[in-house]
Structures are given as structure tokens and as C-alpha cells.
Motif scaffolding. Structure first.
Motif, short mmCIF file in Angstrom:
data_model
loop_
_atom_site.label_atom_id
_atom_site.label_comp_id
_atom_site.label_asym_id
_atom_site.label_seq_id
_atom_site.Cartn_x
_atom_site.Cartn_y
_atom_site.Cartn_z
N ASP A 227 0.82 -1.22 0.00
CA ASP A 227 0.00 0.00 0.00
C ASP A 227 0.85 1.27 0.00
O ASP A 227 0.38 2.32 -0.43
CB ASP A 227 -0.93 0.01 1.21
CG ASP A 227 -1.96 -1.12 1.17
OD1 ASP A 227 -2.24 -1.60 0.05
OD2 ASP A 227 -2.45 -1.53 2.23
N THR A 228 2.09 1.16 0.50
CA THR A 228 2.95 2.34 0.56
C THR A 228 4.00 2.37 -0.55
O THR A 228 4.73 3.34 -0.68
CB THR A 228 3.67 2.41 1.91
OG1 THR A 228 4.47 1.23 2.09
CG2 THR A 228 2.66 2.51 3.06
N HIS A 229 4.06 1.31 -1.34
CA HIS A 229 5.04 1.25 -2.42
C HIS A 229 4.75 2.29 -3.49
O HIS A 229 3.61 2.46 -3.93
CB HIS A 229 5.03 -0.14 -3.06
CG HIS A 229 5.88 -0.25 -4.28
ND1 HIS A 229 7.25 -0.25 -4.24
CD2 HIS A 229 5.54 -0.36 -5.60
CE1 HIS A 229 7.73 -0.36 -5.47
NE2 HIS A 229 6.71 -0.42 -6.31
N ARG A 230 5.79 3.00 -3.88
CA ARG A 230 5.70 4.00 -4.93
C ARG A 230 6.83 3.77 -5.94
O ARG A 230 7.90 3.30 -5.56
CB ARG A 230 5.81 5.42 -4.37
CG ARG A 230 4.70 5.79 -3.39
CD ARG A 230 3.36 5.93 -4.11
NE ARG A 230 2.31 6.36 -3.18
CZ ARG A 230 1.56 5.52 -2.45
NH1 ARG A 230 1.77 4.20 -2.55
NH2 ARG A 230 0.63 5.97 -1.64
N PRO A 231 6.61 4.11 -7.20
CA PRO A 231 7.70 3.91 -8.19
C PRO A 231 8.88 4.83 -7.90
O PRO A 231 8.72 5.95 -7.41
CB PRO A 231 7.02 4.26 -9.52
CG PRO A 231 5.86 5.13 -9.16
CD PRO A 231 5.39 4.64 -7.82
N CYS A 232 10.07 4.33 -8.20
CA CYS A 232 11.29 5.12 -8.06
C CYS A 232 11.96 5.20 -9.43
O CYS A 232 11.83 4.30 -10.25
CB CYS A 232 12.23 4.48 -7.04
SG CYS A 232 11.61 4.52 -5.35
N TYR A 233 12.72 6.29 -9.63
CA TYR A 233 13.27 6.54 -10.95
C TYR A 233 14.78 6.70 -10.88
O TYR A 233 15.33 7.27 -9.93
CB TYR A 233 12.64 7.79 -11.57
CG TYR A 233 11.16 7.62 -11.81
CD1 TYR A 233 10.70 7.08 -13.01
CD2 TYR A 233 10.24 7.97 -10.82
CE1 TYR A 233 9.33 6.91 -13.22
CE2 TYR A 233 8.87 7.80 -11.03
CZ TYR A 233 8.42 7.26 -12.23
OH TYR A 233 7.09 7.08 -12.44
N LEU A 234 15.46 6.22 -11.91
CA LEU A 234 16.90 6.36 -12.04
C LEU A 234 17.24 7.75 -12.55
O LEU A 234 16.37 8.48 -13.06
CB LEU A 234 17.43 5.30 -13.01
CG LEU A 234 17.11 3.84 -12.66
CD1 LEU A 234 17.61 2.91 -13.76
CD2 LEU A 234 17.70 3.46 -11.32
N PRO A 235 18.52 8.17 -12.43
CA PRO A 235 18.91 9.49 -12.95
C PRO A 235 18.56 9.68 -14.43
O PRO A 235 18.31 10.79 -14.88
CB PRO A 235 20.42 9.51 -12.73
CG PRO A 235 20.63 8.62 -11.54
CD PRO A 235 19.62 7.54 -11.69
#
Length: 589
Positions: A227-235
Motif C-alpha cells: 500500500d505504501t510502495h511507490r515507483p522510483c526513478y533512475l537518474p
């Protein structure tokens, strides 16, 4: 954001003056430099996995959501669960990731329902002394039903019944599996009070109050939930795996053995819970030479902890002032695998920690009584590690020349663009590395001549070190995330001599850990080792000590510093064999 932590160690070092003298003296090293030079075509390790009956493949349960837990596991376990004198194997499995998903949604579907696996070692030795390894999967008959999202493990005889028990950490509830002594295990987690439902990583058993009963330390990582997972992005802007800062760090836990099959959570009372960092690696050693066990924790992207035992079941974190919280530039690093041993022959325990690809691995040289300096460049172990993300590791003498070498198990934590371009679905593969200790002064990178041990491109995580065929040379068991476990058998077979040692106390038949063994080789030459199962990454090791003796061919005198502060001497020990030293049978000093 990185943090700077160099000021206190620097100020303290100015006041300390010269290097302090270790408690154990006369620790000059035997001259064994030329015992086993490695030729350019050497293959010191063979991959014997398929030959010996190991057929385990790790399942990380990924479905495309890039959930952090699927990236982290798993560990490996070496332990003699059936007391037959050889090392058995326990391999930790993952589980399905994602909410409202099924196994059919997996990118790499498992061949069978994911579950931890126990393999019994049916070692045989013929009349010519040749050993044959054969592992039998005994998971079903063992009664072990470990279905959680597995991470790491720790082993000991926690109830002192003579049989080694197993504690398994998970993303979720952990498990304590009691060895029943008949080939089966019972899950007594709830009764024992050690479920620890946080995201457990490495764990270690340690007798913190020296009452003869092993207590339990559990390192925890961060909070994570679907429920708390959010996408993360590379540089680059591409989506990737999140890092340790994507969730709140969890406090570690310390459980006191109540001697009745249960444990008491003293995390707050002991001071352990006062700091929260993303813990991954754990070591138990007497770092300050006061004869009480201390706890070192390698934290991911945070200051490492050195919990110094205050001798009253409480601990103080002195990593910052002792110079091992961060590197020489004052930067906290992404610490994962960890080990400690005497690499320069001066009698104290030096640290090595594996880090992620944009950092170097770090060596902390012990200056005496548990004060450290970053000596990574001195040992030439920095530059070769750049570009690799290191997990399982150990100081170990693979060629038995008397100097402790170094293995680093590598696997990336974010997608490698070059491997993506090759069409890899899970492009995290890296090569493992082997470094040879040269007279305690520097390390040579012998990865290119290490053969099968470093040829594979895989996502290696756990690594365990021990002598599986009882020939006196250390072998290596590794786990690969979303890949096969592999067993590498040591084939060096050098001219070097060796001596294997295990310790027992009067009230139990299982090996005694965290003591100190001094091997006296004549002319004031000594080797100092600590029996242990902890260290590396999420894994457990052979509790026996192997002394590499190089050309030394005479009998050895062994001096054991027991955990109750007593010292015994055992004389005229013949070499090239395993011996068991029992407390009370030596000459008391």
C-alpha cells in the motif's frame, strides 16, 4: 543525502597517539609467502553443484512491480544438523510478490511451490582417503515448512540439548526451528517469543551476559508494504528499484535467552532499539579486547553501528568515535556484507564491508582495542571494487598459506544498461571476485585466474564458507537471486599444511563460538582465529577454524581463550587433521 562523520574519529585519533598494543602479544606471522603461488592457469575452485545433488533455484517472485524485497535475498546456511561430522546445507527461498497476484503472474515462474530446502550431506571417504559429496533433499521428512519471504538465518544450540537449531529471518514473521535430534524440526517461534514481524535480514546468536546461554540479535531493514510502495526513478528517468531511503528504517532487536525455551525482548532495555538504520550485515566479536562480545551492524546508506557491551546487558554504539561508522571521507555507505578477522597478523580483528557499485568496498584496520582506520587503499581493495555491488563476503585462507584471503559475492541493485541492451529481463548480473593476501601487506586481484568461482555472471547475494568434504580446505556455497545456488569445491591441494579446530564446553556437545584460539608455531610465530558462524550476508558459516600453516610441519600448541575469561593450553597437536578441544581438558594458565 550522505552524512559526514569524520570529525569525532579524527579528534579522538589526535588524542590517542600511537597504535595500542593488542591484549594477545607475540603475534608475529610465519613466513609463508611462497607456499602456494597461483599460476596463471590455476582453477582453485570447481563448480560441483550438479554433481553433488544440489538442485535449488531461488525464486524472487517478481511480477514487474519492482518491489524492493525481491531484490535482497537470500542467504545460505552451513551447519551439521545431524551431528555426523559433516556440513549440511539449508537454502532460503523467496515467495510471490504483489497484491492480488498468482504464481502464473511471475516473470520467472517456479517449478514447484516456493519453500526453504534442507539438504543432508552424505559424505563418504574411501580407503584411499578420497571424499565423495552427495546431498539428499530431506525437506519433507524434516518437517520444516518455511513458506515466508526468506532472507537470512542464524544457527546455534539455543536450548543446550546437543543439537543445532535454526532461526530464519523473513520479510514478515521470522521462524525459530528447534532441532528434535531425530532429523526433524519443530516450529516454536510463537512459544519462544521471537517472531519479530519486521523485515528481518541478518541475525546472530550471542551470549551477551556470559551466562552460557546464547541470546539472539536480529537486524531489521526498513518498512515496506504494497500500500505504501511507490515507483522510483533512475537518474536517466527510467523506472528502477527503490533504495533504503524509500521506507522508514526499523530498529534492530535483541532477545535474552530465558533458559527455558523462551526469549525476552530486551531491545529497548539494552539500548539496541534507540537507533534506527537499515541493517543488513551482523558480526559478533570482542572488538575492544575486554573479553565481552560486541555487535557490529552494517547499515545500508546509514552509519554503521558498533555496539560495545557494557557488561550489564546494555550496549553503547561507539562506531563513530572508534572510526568504523563511515569511510575515510566521512561518508556513510551502502553497507551489506561484512566480516572481521586478523588479516595483518597483529592479533586483532580487522573489518571488511561490501558496498554498492558507485562506492568502494571498505577495509577498517584495527589499531588495537577496537579503534579503526580506513585502510582500503593500503590493501589495494578499493579500485577493483568500483562498479561492483558486494554482498556475501569473508576473510578466509583458501590456499592455507597462513594469510587470510578475501571473496566478494557481487550482484547489482539497479539495472545495468549494458545488460538491458542485451535483452536481459533481470539485468543485474555481475562477476564475483577473489583477492589473495600477500604477506599481510596488500591484496592481489586473482579474479581472472579463479576459474568457475568468478566466471559466472549472476546476481549473487549470500555466501557461506566451510569445509564440506573435510579435506582441510575451505569451500564456498553461494546463493543467486532469481538463480541457482552453487557449490564451489576447493581444488587447490597445495603443499601447505593445516589444522582444523572445534571447541566444546563441558555441558554441551555442540561447537563453542566467540572464543579466541592462538596457534603457537615456534619462534614466537602465532596465528589467531575466532570460531564463528556469523558474518557474510544473510548467511552462516562453518564453526570450525582452519589454521593454514604453510610450510610449517611440526606439532602445534593451541591456547584457547574461553568466553568465561579462562585460558587453557593444549600441546603437541598433530597437524593435517581436525581436532576437538574440550574445556577442562587442557592445562589451565
Amino acid at each position: 543525502m550522505r552524512s559526514f562523520c569524520y570529525l569525532l574519529p579524527l579528534l579522538f585519533a589526535i588524542g590517542c597517539g600511537e597504535k595500542q598494543t593488542p591484549v594477545i602479544s607475540d603475534s608475529s606471522h610465519p613466513k609463508t609467502e611462497s607456499v602456494n603461488p597461483i599460476p596463471s592457469d590455476a582453477q582453485p575452485f570447481d563448480d560441483v553443484t550438479s554433481d553433488v545433488g544440489l538442485n535449488f533455484t531461488h525464486y524472487n517472485g517478481m511480477t514487474g512491480g519492482l518491489f524492493l524485497p525481491e531484490l535482497m535475498g537470500s542467504g545460505t546456511v552451513l551447519f551439521d544438523y545431524d551431528n555426523d561430522g559433516d556440513l549440511d546445507i539449508y537454502l532460503i527461498q523467496g515467495a510471490l510478490m504483489g497484491k492480488d497476484t498468482s504464481v502464473e503472474d511471475s516473470i520467472y515462474p517456479p517449478k514447484a511451490a516456493p519453500r526453504d530446502q534442507l539438504y543432508r550431506n552424505d559424505l563418504t571417504i574411501n580407503e584411499a582417503g578420497q571424499a565423495t559429496l552427495n546431498f539428499v533433499n530431506v525437506t519433507e521428512e524434516s518437517g520444516i515448512n518455511a513458506l515466508g519471504y526468506g532472507m537470512g538465518a542464524a544457527v546455534t544450540d539455543f536450548n543446550k540439548d546437543g543439537w543445532i537449531d535454526l532461526y530464519v529471518t523473513n520479510w514478515g514473521k521470522n521462524q525459530l526451528l528447534k532441532n528434535n535430534g531425530d532429523g526433524t524440526f519443530s516450529d516454536i517461534t510463537d512459544v519462544a517469543g521471537v517472531a519479530s514481524p519486521q523485515w528481518g535480514t541478518s541475525a546472530a546468536f550471542v551470549d551477551i551476559n556470559k551466562d552460557g546461554w546464547d541470546d539472539l540479535f536480529v537486524s531489521n531493514y526498513i518498512t515496506f508494504g504494497y500500500d505504501t510502495h511507490r515507483p522510483c526513478y533512475l537518474p536517466s528517468g527510467a523506472i528502477g528499484y527503490c533504495g533504503p531511503k524509500s521506507g522508514a528504517p526499523e530498529p534492530d532487536r535483541l532477545y535474552l535467552n530465558q533458559k527455558d525455551g523462551t526469549f525476552k525482548d530486551i531491545s529497548a532495555l539494552s539500548g539496541i532499539a534507540q537507533k534506527q538504520d537499515a541493517g543488513l550485515g551482523v558480526l559478533i566479536r570482542d572488538f575492544n579486547n575486554d573479553l565481552w562480545p560486541d555487535i557490529y551492524v552494517a547499515n545500508d546508506a546509514g552509519h554503521n553501528h558498533l555496539w560495545i557491551n557494557q557488561q550489564d546487558s546494555t550496549f553503547e554504539d561507539e562506531a563513530l568515535i572508534r572510526g568504523c561508522a563511515c569511510n575515510i571521507n566521512g561518508l556513510a555507505e551502502g553497507s551489506m556484507g561484512v566480516d572481521a578477522a586478523d588479516i595483518d597478523g597483529d592479533g586483532d580483528e580487522d573489518l571488511v564491508i561490501g558496498h554498492w557499485a558507485e562506492e568502494t568496498n571498505t577495509v577498517y584496520l584495527n589499531l588495537g582495542d577496537g579503534f579503526f582506520e580506513d585502510a582500503t587503499d593500503q590493501f589495494h581493495l578499493g579500485n577493483p571494487s568500483i562498479g561492483y555491488t558486494a554482498f556475501g563476503t569473508a576473510w578466509f585462507d583458501y590456499d592455507n598459506d597462513g594469510w587470510l584471503d578475501l571473496f566478494m559475492a557481487n550482484g547489482a541493485t539497479n539495472f545495468i544498461e549494458a545488460r538491458q541492451r542485451l535483452g536481459e529481463v533481470y539485468p543485474l548480473q555481475e562477476r564475483n571476485q577473489l583477492f589473495r593476501n600477500v604477506s599481510g601487506k596488500t591484496y592481489d586481484n586473482i579474479t581472472d585466474v579463479a576459474g568457475a568461482l568468478c566466471d559466472h555472471l549472476e546476481v549473487t547475494r549470500g555466501a557461506s564458507f566451510g569445509d564440506l568434504d573435510n579435506d582441510g580446505f575451505s569451500d564456498i556455497l553461494i546463493s543467486n537471486n532469481s538463480g541457482p545456488a552453487r557449490l564451489f569445491l576447493n581444488r587447490v591441494k597445495s603443499q601447505a599444511h593445516w589444522l582444523g579446530v572445534s571447541l566444546q564446553t563441558a555441558d554441551q556437545s555442540t561447537p563453542k563460538l566467540q572464543c579466541r584460539i592462538v596457534a603457537e608455531l615456534g619462534d614466537n610465530h602465532t596465528l589467531i582465529r575466532t570460531p564463528r558462524t556469523d558474518g557474510s550476508y544473510l548467511s552462516t558459516n562453518d564453526p570450525r577454524v582452519i589454521f593454514g600453516l604453510g610450510h610449517y610441519a611440526d606439532d602445534v600448541t593451541l591456547r584457547v581463550h574461553w568466553s568465561d575469561d579462562s585460558v587453557e593450553t593444549f600441546k603437541d597437536i598433530q597437524i593435517d587433521q581436525y581436532v576437538t578441544l574440550k574445556k577442562g581438558e587442557g592445562v589451565v594458565e
